[in-house]
Scaffold this motif. Structure first.
Motif, PDB file in Angstrom:
ATOM      1  N   GLY A  41     -30.703 -59.122   5.790  1.00  0.00           N
ATOM      2  CA  GLY A  41     -29.254 -59.293   6.492  1.00  0.00           C
ATOM      3  C   GLY A  41     -28.810 -57.632   6.702  1.00  0.00           C
ATOM      4  O   GLY A  41     -28.341 -57.355   7.851  1.00  0.00           O
ATOM      5  N   PHE A  42     -29.013 -56.902   5.753  1.00  0.00           N
ATOM      6  CA  PHE A  42     -28.347 -55.573   5.840  1.00  0.00           C
ATOM      7  C   PHE A  42     -29.231 -54.911   7.072  1.00  0.00           C
ATOM      8  O   PHE A  42     -28.787 -54.300   7.760  1.00  0.00           O
ATOM      9  N   GLY A  43     -30.543 -54.905   7.029  1.00  0.00           N
ATOM     10  CA  GLY A  43     -31.312 -54.415   8.069  1.00  0.00           C
ATOM     11  C   GLY A  43     -31.310 -54.559   9.344  1.00  0.00           C
ATOM     12  O   GLY A  43     -31.000 -53.607  10.265  1.00  0.00           O
ATOM     13  N   MET A  44     -30.852 -55.810   9.746  1.00  0.00           N
ATOM     14  CA  MET A  44     -30.674 -56.498  11.134  1.00  0.00           C
ATOM     15  C   MET A  44     -29.228 -56.002  11.124  1.00  0.00           C
ATOM     16  O   MET A  44     -29.004 -55.447  12.508  1.00  0.00           O
ATOM     17  N   ALA A  45     -28.025 -55.831  10.629  1.00  0.00           N
ATOM     18  CA  ALA A  45     -26.843 -55.584  10.915  1.00  0.00           C
ATOM     19  C   ALA A  45     -26.683 -54.055  11.167  1.00  0.00           C
ATOM     20  O   ALA A  45     -26.029 -53.766  11.854  1.00  0.00           O
ATOM     21  N   ALA A  46     -27.595 -53.447  10.200  1.00  0.00           N
ATOM     22  CA  ALA A  46     -27.366 -52.106  10.437  1.00  0.00           C
ATOM     23  C   ALA A  46     -28.147 -51.242  11.192  1.00  0.00           C
ATOM     24  O   ALA A  46     -27.883 -50.023  11.596  1.00  0.00           O
ATOM     25  N   ALA A  47     -29.295 -52.078  11.813  1.00  0.00           N
ATOM     26  CA  ALA A  47     -30.153 -51.391  12.785  1.00  0.00           C
ATOM     27  C   ALA A  47     -29.506 -50.470  13.845  1.00  0.00           C
ATOM     28  O   ALA A  47     -29.909 -49.504  14.288  1.00  0.00           O
ATOM     29  N   PRO A  48     -28.614 -51.162  14.666  1.00  0.00           N
ATOM     30  CA  PRO A  48     -28.008 -50.404  15.706  1.00  0.00           C
ATOM     31  C   PRO A  48     -27.210 -49.139  15.212  1.00  0.00           C
ATOM     32  O   PRO A  48     -27.256 -47.997  16.046  1.00  0.00           O
ATOM     33  N   ALA A  49     -26.434 -49.208  14.126  1.00  0.00           N
ATOM     34  CA  ALA A  49     -25.917 -48.190  13.634  1.00  0.00           C
ATOM     35  C   ALA A  49     -26.628 -46.721  13.073  1.00  0.00           C
ATOM     36  O   ALA A  49     -26.658 -45.700  13.040  1.00  0.00           O
ATOM     37  N   ILE A  50     -27.892 -47.180  12.509  1.00  0.00           N
ATOM     38  CA  ILE A  50     -28.823 -46.279  11.834  1.00  0.00           C
ATOM     39  C   ILE A  50     -29.373 -45.566  13.280  1.00  0.00           C
ATOM     40  O   ILE A  50     -29.675 -44.391  13.385  1.00  0.00           O
ATOM     41  N   ALA A  67     -21.428 -54.472   1.017  1.00  0.00           N
ATOM     42  CA  ALA A  67     -21.540 -55.744   1.078  1.00  0.00           C
ATOM     43  C   ALA A  67     -22.853 -56.515   0.551  1.00  0.00           C
ATOM     44  O   ALA A  67     -22.923 -57.426  -0.151  1.00  0.00           O
ATOM     45  N   ARG A  68     -24.057 -55.640   0.762  1.00  0.00           N
ATOM     46  CA  ARG A  68     -25.022 -55.994   0.107  1.00  0.00           C
ATOM     47  C   ARG A  68     -25.120 -55.845  -1.377  1.00  0.00           C
ATOM     48  O   ARG A  68     -25.734 -56.876  -2.106  1.00  0.00           O
ATOM     49  N   ARG A  69     -24.460 -54.699  -1.971  1.00  0.00           N
ATOM     50  CA  ARG A  69     -24.544 -54.586  -3.231  1.00  0.00           C
ATOM     51  C   ARG A  69     -23.833 -55.458  -3.966  1.00  0.00           C
ATOM     52  O   ARG A  69     -24.051 -55.901  -5.176  1.00  0.00           O
ATOM     53  N   LEU A  70     -22.818 -56.145  -3.262  1.00  0.00           N
ATOM     54  CA  LEU A  70     -21.762 -57.384  -3.803  1.00  0.00           C
ATOM     55  C   LEU A  70     -22.359 -58.683  -3.594  1.00  0.00           C
ATOM     56  O   LEU A  70     -21.659 -59.503  -3.907  1.00  0.00           O
ATOM     57  N   GLY A  71     -23.544 -58.602  -3.135  1.00  0.00           N
ATOM     58  CA  GLY A  71     -24.382 -59.907  -2.815  1.00  0.00           C
ATOM     59  C   GLY A  71     -23.842 -60.924  -1.727  1.00  0.00           C
ATOM     60  O   GLY A  71     -24.148 -61.900  -1.355  1.00  0.00           O
ATOM     61  N   ARG A  72     -23.154 -60.068  -0.703  1.00  0.00           N
ATOM     62  CA  ARG A  72     -22.667 -60.713   0.660  1.00  0.00           C
ATOM     63  C   ARG A  72     -23.732 -60.940   1.652  1.00  0.00           C
ATOM     64  O   ARG A  72     -23.722 -61.918   2.488  1.00  0.00           O
ATOM     65  N   ILE A  73     -24.778 -59.997   1.396  1.00  0.00           N
ATOM     66  CA  ILE A  73     -25.812 -60.281   2.609  1.00  0.00           C
ATOM     67  C   ILE A  73     -26.995 -59.506   1.785  1.00  0.00           C
ATOM     68  O   ILE A  73     -27.088 -58.872   0.889  1.00  0.00           O
ATOM     69  N   ALA A 121     -16.779 -52.965   8.983  1.00  0.00           N
ATOM     70  CA  ALA A 121     -18.049 -53.701   8.670  1.00  0.00           C
ATOM     71  C   ALA A 121     -18.036 -54.433   7.236  1.00  0.00           C
ATOM     72  O   ALA A 121     -18.383 -55.767   7.311  1.00  0.00           O
ATOM     73  N   ALA A 122     -17.401 -54.067   6.457  1.00  0.00           N
ATOM     74  CA  ALA A 122     -17.216 -54.735   5.007  1.00  0.00           C
ATOM     75  C   ALA A 122     -16.344 -55.968   5.344  1.00  0.00           C
ATOM     76  O   ALA A 122     -16.692 -56.908   4.434  1.00  0.00           O
ATOM     77  N   GLN A 123     -15.264 -55.786   5.730  1.00  0.00           N
ATOM     78  CA  GLN A 123     -14.334 -56.983   5.998  1.00  0.00           C
ATOM     79  C   GLN A 123     -15.033 -58.057   6.898  1.00  0.00           C
ATOM     80  O   GLN A 123     -14.897 -59.495   6.462  1.00  0.00           O
ATOM     81  N   GLY A 124     -15.845 -57.855   7.783  1.00  0.00           N
ATOM     82  CA  GLY A 124     -16.854 -58.696   8.627  1.00  0.00           C
ATOM     83  C   GLY A 124     -17.750 -59.573   7.454  1.00  0.00           C
ATOM     84  O   GLY A 124     -18.194 -60.544   8.030  1.00  0.00           O
ATOM     85  N   GLN A 125     -17.964 -59.104   6.718  1.00  0.00           N
ATOM     86  CA  GLN A 125     -18.916 -59.617   5.560  1.00  0.00           C
ATOM     87  C   GLN A 125     -18.141 -60.210   4.503  1.00  0.00           C
ATOM     88  O   GLN A 125     -19.111 -60.939   3.284  1.00  0.00           O
ATOM     89  N   GLY A 126     -17.029 -60.555   4.675  1.00  0.00           N
ATOM     90  CA  GLY A 126     -16.286 -61.168   3.738  1.00  0.00           C
ATOM     91  C   GLY A 126     -15.815 -60.392   2.590  1.00  0.00           C
ATOM     92  O   GLY A 126     -15.089 -60.893   1.361  1.00  0.00           O
ATOM     93  N   LEU A 127     -15.688 -58.905   2.407  1.00  0.00           N
ATOM     94  CA  LEU A 127     -15.407 -58.186   1.400  1.00  0.00           C
ATOM     95  C   LEU A 127     -13.729 -58.094   1.075  1.00  0.00           C
ATOM     96  O   LEU A 127     -13.223 -58.132   2.434  1.00  0.00           O
ATOM     97  N   PHE A 131      -9.837 -51.823  14.073  1.00  0.00           N
ATOM     98  CA  PHE A 131      -9.210 -51.666  12.688  1.00  0.00           C
ATOM     99  C   PHE A 131      -8.088 -52.740  12.466  1.00  0.00           C
ATOM    100  O   PHE A 131      -8.262 -53.329  11.566  1.00  0.00           O
ATOM    101  N   ARG A 132      -7.263 -52.342  13.288  1.00  0.00           N
ATOM    102  CA  ARG A 132      -5.991 -53.289  13.133  1.00  0.00           C
ATOM    103  C   ARG A 132      -6.443 -54.589  13.333  1.00  0.00           C
ATOM    104  O   ARG A 132      -5.619 -55.397  12.717  1.00  0.00           O
ATOM    105  N   ALA A 133      -7.119 -55.110  14.249  1.00  0.00           N
ATOM    106  CA  ALA A 133      -7.461 -56.449  14.635  1.00  0.00           C
ATOM    107  C   ALA A 133      -8.472 -57.111  13.302  1.00  0.00           C
ATOM    108  O   ALA A 133      -8.470 -58.455  13.414  1.00  0.00           O
ATOM    109  N   SER A 134      -9.086 -56.307  12.559  1.00  0.00           N
ATOM    110  CA  SER A 134      -9.873 -56.603  11.552  1.00  0.00           C
ATOM    111  C   SER A 134      -9.399 -57.485  10.373  1.00  0.00           C
ATOM    112  O   SER A 134      -9.996 -58.116   9.755  1.00  0.00           O
ATOM    113  N   GLY A 135      -8.061 -57.330  10.337  1.00  0.00           N
ATOM    114  CA  GLY A 135      -7.404 -57.711   9.150  1.00  0.00           C
ATOM    115  C   GLY A 135      -7.380 -56.961   7.812  1.00  0.00           C
ATOM    116  O   GLY A 135      -6.973 -57.815   6.794  1.00  0.00           O
ATOM    117  N   VAL A 136      -7.929 -56.017   7.840  1.00  0.00           N
ATOM    118  CA  VAL A 136      -8.175 -55.157   6.659  1.00  0.00           C
ATOM    119  C   VAL A 136      -6.826 -54.539   6.261  1.00  0.00           C
ATOM    120  O   VAL A 136      -5.908 -54.172   6.867  1.00  0.00           O
TER     121      VAL A 136
END
Length: 461
Positions: free
Chosen positions: A337-346, A327-333, A20-26, A69-74
């Motif tokens: 944006g957090f609410g939309m992205a996190a809704a399925p996980a919640i 990602a939200r705390r570091l200003g990437r979303i 999730a974090a890598q997907g937001q550019g962290l 995870f392997r494919a994410s590039g982390v």
């Protein structure tokens, strides 16, 4: 190099948080002691064992998470131990001290997620230090990593309670090494007394998980002898295990596997001073977190079972939520944006936790598990300190595990209080007439895991 985010642990929560974090550019790095991703739940998931029906569909589901995870590039550092974490360095960064086969080094990160998972609850019964007595989790690790099962003519007994006990019983059965006996310690009336919680769980979306558990129990009960409502459990032998005994019975065995549930691994969060709370439902301490994994320290978050036991599906959902929040705390979303992205996980986490109140009530550990009644029972295995010695220290004035450590060295061995801490605290509370959770736990110190003097010298260079 300074990272945006460092994640400790590559289990289901850590992998999900990293994706999730890598997907937001962290710029993210994951650190794990094991040689590959998976954590304890999905240990060895990238090996051939993942294709074996022995371990079940839930275990196989981890293969998809590991591939993503392997494919994410982390960036990931496996075979690496975190032995110190300084969350407040002079530059406002977190400094992580690491050790691997090459030596020691440090890295810095703007934020840290602890996804260190759970550990098995200690089961201090008379004789549990004998060769031939292990935890159910240790046996399952061997099964997952090497496909090892007890060789014939091993007479294996599983003793205790909880979902993992039944899962391991079925896994061993499918592997052709069925236990000779299960000694279930759950009181006979626990399920009947908590049917209201089961009904609530079904209404909250937990019917599928309840049905899955029922099928597991049925498979085990059809093939393995079970003694229910077992009390007075003890291991007997001279230089190794020979028998397991209980109130009203005795059975010859070569291998005894104990299990009374799991508790959050609090060693690192305790060491860095995060605020903790006593979890009365799960009878353990856990770090205080909000719904997004935030802790009492602004730069440290916790994901997965390390913040409260919920199982792998809840851990995956939790990891994604916590990763997105970083990602939200570091200003990437932003918040929207957090609410939309996190809704399925919640929503997924809510469903995954629906059954938890029922499980916590049905499989609550008994008083004898938390606080061994026999004074001769070893409480601290590293230093061979008995329950009676801890009680004597409490009568002399020790008010918590840190005082008992000074009196008796409990918590000064290789496990640094991971195994004995809950038992020592419970013995103090019993002796001094204190409510559960008031004695606290041993305060760990760095290094969190043993490292050599040579490794420290290499860091100085």
């Amino acid at each position: 190099m300074t990272y945006d985010l460092a994640i400790i642990g590559a289990g289901p929560a850590g992998m999900a948080a990293a994706i999730a974090a890598q997907g937001q550019g962290l710029v993210t790095i994951v650190i794990d002691e094991q040689p590959a991703p998976g954590g304890q739940i999905f240990r060895g998931i990238e090996g051939a064992a993942a294709q074996d029906r022995t371990l079940g569909a839930d275990y196989a589901a981890g293969a998809t998470i590991a591939r993503n995870f392997r494919a994410s590039g982390v960036e990931a550092r496996f075979g690496t131990t975190l032995w110190h974490l300084e969350p407040d360095d002079e530059d406002g960064l977190c400094t992580l001290s690491l050790a691997d086969a090459e030596g020691t080094d440090t890295l810095q990160a703007r934020r840290v997620i602890l996804a260190t998972g759970a550990q098995e609850r200690p089961v201090p019964i008379p004789g549990w230090q004998l060769p031939g007595v292990m935890t159910a989790g240790a046996a399952q690790i061997m099964l997952k990593t090497t496909g090892a099962v007890p060789a014939e003519p091993k007479r294996t007994v599983l003793a205790g309670q909880g979902p993992l006990l039944w899962l391991l019983a079925v896994q061993m059965l499918r592997a052709g090494a069925a236990p000779a006996l299960i000694l279930e310690t759950r009181p006979a009336d626990r399920i009947r007394e908590n049917m209201g919680l089961a009904t609530n769980a079904i209404a909250a979306g937990g019917a599928g998980m309840l049905w899955k558990g029922a099928k597991l129990l049925a498979e085990a009960r059809l093939a393995i002898p079970i003694h229910r409502a077992t009390t007075g459990l003890r291991a007997e032998g001279d230089q190794r295990l020979r028998h397991v005994a209980w109130d009203g019975g005795r059975f010859a065995c070569d291998l005894l596997l104990l299990h009374e549930g799991v508790i959050p691994a609090t060693h690192v969060p305790m060491a860095i001073g995060l605020e903790h709370a006593w979890d009365a439902a799960q009878r353990c301490w856990r770090p205080m977190t909000d719904e997004r994994g935030a802790t009492s320290h602004d730069r440290i978050a916790i994901a997965g079972d390390g913040g409260g036991i919920g199982g792998w599906e809840a851990a995956v959902a939790s990891g994604r939520i916590v990763g997105l929040d970083q990602a939200r705390r570091l200003g990437r979303i932003d918040e929207a944006g957090f609410g939309m992205a996190a809704a399925p996980a919640i929503a997924a986490r809510r469903r995954a936790l629906a059954l938890r109140p029922f499980l916590d009530a049905v499989y609550a550990p008994g008083a004898a598990v938390l606080c061994p009644p026999d004074d001769a029972t070893i409480a601290c295995r590293c230093e061979e300190v008995t329950a009676g010695q801890v009680r004597a220290a409490a009568r002399l004035g020790a008010t918590g595990p840190n005082q008992v450590k000074a009196y008796l060295r409990c918590g000064m061995g290789a496990c640094q209080g991971r195994l004995c801490g809950p038992t020592v605290a419970a013995l103090i509370e019993e002796t001094r007439g204190l409510p559960p959770g008031t004695a606290g736990l041993t305060r760990p110190r760095a290094p969190y895991k043993p490292i050599t003097v040579g490794a420290l010298a290499g860091l100085a260079e």
